[in-house]
Design a protein around this motif. Structure first.
Motif, short mmCIF file in Angstrom:
data_model
loop_
_atom_site.label_atom_id
_atom_site.label_comp_id
_atom_site.label_asym_id
_atom_site.label_seq_id
_atom_site.Cartn_x
_atom_site.Cartn_y
_atom_site.Cartn_z
N THR A 105 12.14 -1.59 -2.71
CA THR A 105 11.75 -0.94 -1.51
C THR A 105 10.78 0.31 -2.05
O THR A 105 10.85 0.62 -3.25
CB THR A 105 12.66 -0.86 -0.41
N CYS A 106 10.13 0.88 -1.10
CA CYS A 106 9.82 2.56 -1.19
C CYS A 106 8.58 2.23 -2.25
O CYS A 106 8.76 2.36 -3.46
CB CYS A 106 10.72 3.39 -1.77
N ALA A 107 7.11 2.45 -1.70
CA ALA A 107 6.01 2.35 -2.48
C ALA A 107 5.73 3.74 -3.03
O ALA A 107 6.02 4.79 -2.68
CB ALA A 107 5.08 2.07 -1.56
N PRO A 108 5.24 3.69 -4.39
CA PRO A 108 4.90 4.81 -5.25
C PRO A 108 3.44 5.38 -4.51
O PRO A 108 2.70 4.42 -3.93
CB PRO A 108 4.82 4.42 -6.52
N GLU A 109 3.29 6.70 -4.83
CA GLU A 109 2.05 7.07 -4.31
C GLU A 109 0.83 6.33 -4.64
O GLU A 109 -0.24 6.08 -4.00
CB GLU A 109 1.97 8.52 -4.81
N TRP A 110 0.76 5.75 -5.97
CA TRP A 110 -0.52 5.22 -6.29
C TRP A 110 -0.62 3.89 -5.74
O TRP A 110 -1.88 3.41 -5.77
CB TRP A 110 -0.25 4.70 -7.92
N ALA A 111 0.24 3.44 -5.23
CA ALA A 111 0.16 1.97 -4.46
C ALA A 111 -0.09 2.22 -3.08
O ALA A 111 -0.28 0.99 -2.42
CB ALA A 111 1.57 1.19 -4.58
N ASP A 169 19.54 0.37 -4.21
CA ASP A 169 18.33 0.51 -3.98
C ASP A 169 17.46 0.79 -5.04
O ASP A 169 17.58 2.25 -5.92
CB ASP A 169 18.10 1.96 -3.00
N TRP A 170 16.58 -0.15 -5.72
CA TRP A 170 15.67 -0.05 -6.86
C TRP A 170 14.49 0.36 -6.38
O TRP A 170 13.61 -0.45 -6.23
CB TRP A 170 15.75 -1.20 -7.52
N ASN A 171 14.25 1.61 -5.98
CA ASN A 171 12.77 1.93 -5.51
C ASN A 171 11.96 1.90 -6.33
O ASN A 171 11.88 2.26 -7.62
CB ASN A 171 13.11 3.36 -4.97
N TRP A 172 10.78 1.08 -5.80
CA TRP A 172 9.60 1.09 -6.66
C TRP A 172 9.02 2.16 -7.01
O TRP A 172 8.45 2.53 -8.13
CB TRP A 172 8.60 0.13 -5.71
#
Length: 265
Positions: free
Chosen positions: A41-47, A3-6
């Motif tokens: 996967t997994c969007a950062p808060e800024w996006a 899992d390479w979480n964005w």
């Protein structure tokens, strides 16, 4: 599967990806000769956007830069994990079509031989929820942008979860038997992959794991030993391959977990 979480690797939103940490995850796997499937996967808060989704263009840019960095080293990417967790209306189906389209174009622009996989749904294909229909059926289908459709095969067969026998819950094996031929023709690359499955040894009555364990295959609370777990994994793998799944990935394979987290078990 990795899992390479964005949200972990591009936290600032300034186009600065932490490739040093990313390499630390991948290089040991690469040295062992293991082919990895990173899940972007997994969007950062800024996006994140006001509607609870995220900036598709920013995600595509992240995908393109990662694919460029690991060109000739990584041969497949999964574009998201469990989109149903942030999709609540049929109208949002079009959003996921665009996410897959953007990711597909980003990866293929780097190397057209890299496989594009998605969207890693956690519901049984061909079963109860309608997710397969919502995301794959024409005219607006994500299948046109995928070399492989992937899913998670939970829960376990009914005979291991007698308390579910009164519910209309397809087991993972039932779902595969019903849906593989139908799904294959809707995916451009014609491939079907399973990227999560397992047999937990967690105690489902432990409050730390109760929610996660709700649909997890267990024989009885705290009553699954390593031999039973190993036998289940072998049987499940063989059944998935027998029903036509092309690739099956072990997820979070590791030592016994002690924190109660379901996937550490």
């Amino acid at each position: 599967r990795l899992d390479w979480n964005w949200s972990i690797f591009e936290q600032s939103g300034l186009g600065k990806i932490d490739f040093t940490s990313m390499e630390s995850w991948f290089t040991p796997v690469e040295k062992l000769g293991i082919k990895a499937l990173p899940v972007l996967t997994c969007a950062p808060e800024w996006a994140k956007t006001a509607d609870g989704l995220f900036d598709r263009g920013a995600h595509a840019a992240y995908v393109r830069r990662v694919a460029s960095r690991f060109k000739s080293r990584i041969h497949a990417y999964d574009l998201w994990n469990e989109p149903e967790s942030i999709m609540t209306t049929d109208a949002q189906r079009d959003f996921w079509v665009e996410v897959m389209k953007g990711g597909h174009e980003a990866i293929k622009s780097v190397d057209p031989t890299i496989s594009v996989v998605g969207p890693s749904v956690s519901v049984n294909s061909g079963g109860d929820s309608g997710w397969t229909d919502a995301l794959l059926k024409p005219p607006r289908s994500i299948g046109q942008y995928l070399d492989a459709w992937d899913s998670h095969t939970y829960p376990a067969p009914r005979n291991r979860r007698p308390e579910l026998s009164h519910q209309r819950v397809h087991s993972s094996v039932d779902g595969l038997a019903q849906s593989v031929p139908e799904i294959r023709k809707l995916v451009k690359g014609g491939q079907l992959w399973v990227t999560e499955y397992g047999f937990s040894t967690c105690d489902p009555n432990d409050p730390r794991t109760l929610e996660s364990a709700r649909n997890t295959p267990v024989l009885a609370p705290g009553d699954v030993d390593e031999e039973q777990q190993a036998n289940y994994l072998v049987r499940h793998t063989l059944l998935q391959l027998a029903y036509g799944i092309d690739k099956v990935f072990l997820y979070q394979l590791g030592p016994d977990g002690e924190g109660g987290y379901i996937e550490e078990q």
